[in-house]
Write a protein that holds these residues in place. Structure first.
Motif: not given
Length: 169
Positions: A60-75, A103-108
């Motif tokens: 589990t990774v918890e992230e309320e706003i900045q979902i892109s800050r987590h490296d989930l490559s290959g997962k 903000i949501a579009k840019q983060e997505w």
């Protein structure tokens, strides 16, 4: 770029269960990207129920706003959910629909730039009762526009109805 399966529907339509099953079929070690902010005891209990539904193979990774800050490559990733993520963005931006949407579009866009198998859960808010207050109406608009944006980037889209997935795209 991410391979995206977008799963939307009403409350208690089976969205999370379907996304979880698909993620588990795709990986022995999926990642659950939780976007919830715990607002009250009822919501805390809902989160605990979701946690108990997942096996030990989940990270589990918890992230309320900045979902892109987590490296989930290959997962294999299950993002649950867009509605809670947007709530956090909307609240942080003083209920500004246009600013929140941008903000949501840019983060997505930053988030889906990673190579991953992504199962995204969201809600269809506009299929029920028309919201009675201005903030709720603004949020329903924000949710609808972001769902359209995500669906356009998705490889597959499912609408959940009474626990049954209906493939849209």
């Amino acid at each position: 770029m991410a391979h995206i399966t977008f799963i939307t529907g009403g409350q208690r339509s089976g969205k999370s269960r379907f996304a979880q099953k698909r993620a588990e079929e795709n990986s022995d070690a999926p990642v659950y990207l939780a976007t919830a902010h715990i607002w009250d005891e009822d919501f805390h209990n809902r989160v605990k129920r979701h946690q108990s539904d997942r096996g030990e193979q989940w990270t589990t990774v918890e992230e309320e706003i900045q979902i892109s800050r987590h490296d989930l490559s290959g997962k294999t990733v299950m993002l649950d959910c867009i509605t809670l993520w947007l709530t956090n963005i909307f609240y942080q931006n003083n209920n500004d629909v246009d600013g929140s949407l941008e903000i949501a579009k840019q983060e997505w866009e930053k988030f889906i730039d990673q190579e991953m198998e992504l199962f995204v859960v969201s809600n269809e808010l506009g299929m029920g009762v028309h919201p009675e207050n201005e903030i709720a109406r603004k949020f329903a608009d924000l949710q609808g526009w972001m769902n359209q944006y995500i669906a356009a980037t998705a490889n597959e889209v499912f609408l959940m109805i009474s626990g049954i997935p209906v493939k849209i795209k």
